[in-house]
Scaffold this motif. Sequence first.
Motif, PDB file in Angstrom:
ATOM      1  N   LEU A  69       0.893  -1.284  -0.039  1.00  0.00           N
ATOM      2  CA  LEU A  69       0.083  -0.039   0.032  1.00  0.00           C
ATOM      3  C   LEU A  69       0.806   1.257  -0.085  1.00  0.00           C
ATOM      4  N   THR A  70       1.964   1.377   0.854  1.00  0.00           N
ATOM      5  CA  THR A  70       2.681   2.277   1.097  1.00  0.00           C
ATOM      6  C   THR A  70       3.353   2.811  -0.312  1.00  0.00           C
ATOM      7  N   THR A  72       2.257   1.912  -3.319  1.00  0.00           N
ATOM      8  CA  THR A  72       1.461   2.520  -4.475  1.00  0.00           C
ATOM      9  C   THR A  72       1.178   4.121  -4.109  1.00  0.00           C
ATOM     10  N   MET A  73       0.922   4.122  -2.806  1.00  0.00           N
ATOM     11  CA  MET A  73       0.604   5.673  -2.437  1.00  0.00           C
ATOM     12  C   MET A  73       1.748   6.485  -2.763  1.00  0.00           C
ATOM     13  N   GLN A  74       3.123   6.076  -2.630  1.00  0.00           N
ATOM     14  CA  GLN A  74       4.073   6.823  -2.756  1.00  0.00           C
ATOM     15  C   GLN A  74       4.173   7.290  -4.335  1.00  0.00           C
ATOM     16  N   ARG A  75       3.634   6.437  -5.075  1.00  0.00           N
ATOM     17  CA  ARG A  75       3.708   6.642  -6.677  1.00  0.00           C
ATOM     18  C   ARG A  75       2.732   7.419  -6.962  1.00  0.00           C
ATOM     19  N   THR A  76       1.597   7.702  -6.044  1.00  0.00           N
ATOM     20  CA  THR A  76       0.443   8.641  -6.527  1.00  0.00           C
ATOM     21  C   THR A  76       1.115   9.927  -6.755  1.00  0.00           C
ATOM     22  N   PRO A  77       0.321  10.640  -7.739  1.00  0.00           N
ATOM     23  CA  PRO A  77       0.791  11.711  -8.113  1.00  0.00           C
ATOM     24  C   PRO A  77       1.105  12.632  -6.848  1.00  0.00           C
ATOM     25  N   ASP A  78       1.967  13.582  -6.759  1.00  0.00           N
ATOM     26  CA  ASP A  78       2.180  14.619  -5.980  1.00  0.00           C
ATOM     27  C   ASP A  78       2.150  15.890  -6.352  1.00  0.00           C
TER      28      ASP A  78
ATOM     29  N   ALA B  55       1.644  14.689 -13.142  1.00  0.00           N
ATOM     30  CA  ALA B  55       1.964  13.173 -12.653  1.00  0.00           C
ATOM     31  C   ALA B  55       1.582  12.030 -13.404  1.00  0.00           C
ATOM     32  N   PHE B  57      -0.722   9.848 -13.508  1.00  0.00           N
ATOM     33  CA  PHE B  57      -1.435   8.660 -12.852  1.00  0.00           C
ATOM     34  C   PHE B  57      -2.756   8.320 -13.511  1.00  0.00           C
TER      35      PHE B  57
END
Lengths: 81, 409
Positions: A69-70, A72-78, B55, B57
Amino acid sequence: MSQHLRIDWTACDGRGLCAELLPELIRRDDWGFPVFSDAPVPVDLLDHARRAVDVCPTLALRLASPSHLTRTMQRTPDGAG
Amino acid sequence: MTIMADVEAGSALIGSDGDASFTGHLRRYGDLLHLSGDDVVEQAADSGLTGHGGAGFPLWRKLNAVREARGCPIVVANGAEGEPASAKDRWLLARRPHLVVDGLQLAARAVGAREAILYVNARTSLPLLENLLHERPRERARVELVVAPHAFIAGEESAVANALSGGAAVPRSKPPSVIERGVRNRPTLVSNVETLALLALICRRGAGWFRDVGTADQPGTMLFTVRGAVGRPGIVEAAHGAAVNDVLGLAGGATRALRAVLIGGYHGTWLTAAEAASARLSRSDLAVFGATPGAGVVVALADGICGLAEMSRVVSYLARESAGQCGPCLNGLPRLATLVRELATGIADRQTLPELQRICELVAGRGACHHPDGSVRFVRSGLRVFAEEIARHLQGRCSRTTDQIVLPT
């Protein structure tokens, strides 16, 4: 599961206790903030790493396992998705 | 490769303007079908729509993650557009606002939200947007209009969530992600306004229509803000994977010999004019340069403009725009700005470049958001692309022939 050093940069004040307790893994940058690698903490240093986490005065330093999960979320757009 | 601009045929977002009212909008695009939430996610997945805020995504994965998160979800159309070089979100909110709100309502349906927020740049016409929201029939989600503070990072996902929860528009440490705990700690979808406008078109015309153009991993079109030495600076639309040259061509083409092209904005990447001449604007095509199309900023820098002076102003700006929360960014970006200014003003010495590289290394990846990483990408690529100019400056010379300022800050 492997343990990694993680830091909340918004909480870290660069007091440097972690680098004193865990010089094997943590050095300080030009401004006193911790520098460490993303590699797993070696098993023989885990106790020292836990101690460094415990004494962090701003609770910025953590030990974490890279759960799916972590990651995946770190790759979520920032940026702005 | 299909290129689209001010031509009606095949154009997704850009085209001739009609009546801006809601009835005009429906006449132009047709009624929005009554799709279920599952249908919307399916359309998003089949179309391969990716985020247009920078990004890239996949939207459907975000929609699913918000659906699965525990709590009462909320959706946000992100039009903060803090990047000074970008104007496409403001263009969209001025010219296709109903399409954005359509997309916001569809996203609300997909995640089961009753509340939606239209988060916009302060330079957007607010009376126009307020009227437009009143004009629409009663819909699933109540839409609130909120103005973003004027700051580069105001559009960063967690900064958006913070600002909309009553806090400052500054990023926060993740996890938890905004998807799990965003606005007022509720599961939150933050999606760029262009992404939502495209979702509204996909839900009308089908995923197949969207996949007709673009690349396999990034289907569809993208809005670009084109600046610098081109005939008609402004907003153009082209398929993902379009050649940089074609995108410049849509903006009137280069008006002078080019030295470099900035791709993706102030967190983006400089390419030499020769590299740009054969480059294509998709994530996979640009990966070889360590670049991405970002939010679609393309700046043509002509010969006769000093790239170091341009870089220097921008890096100083990026340093000022640090939220000041993370030590390496707060301390490192001003240091980068000082060193780049030394290069630009010709007071640098042989130690300056290695020191710049060292500070870049020290800053990258060490923050709650990507502001340090993006700033470093801008600096490193500039050091590479303007290497000749740096050598000239170190000898006390400069190739500048004009005082024109290209990059806005």
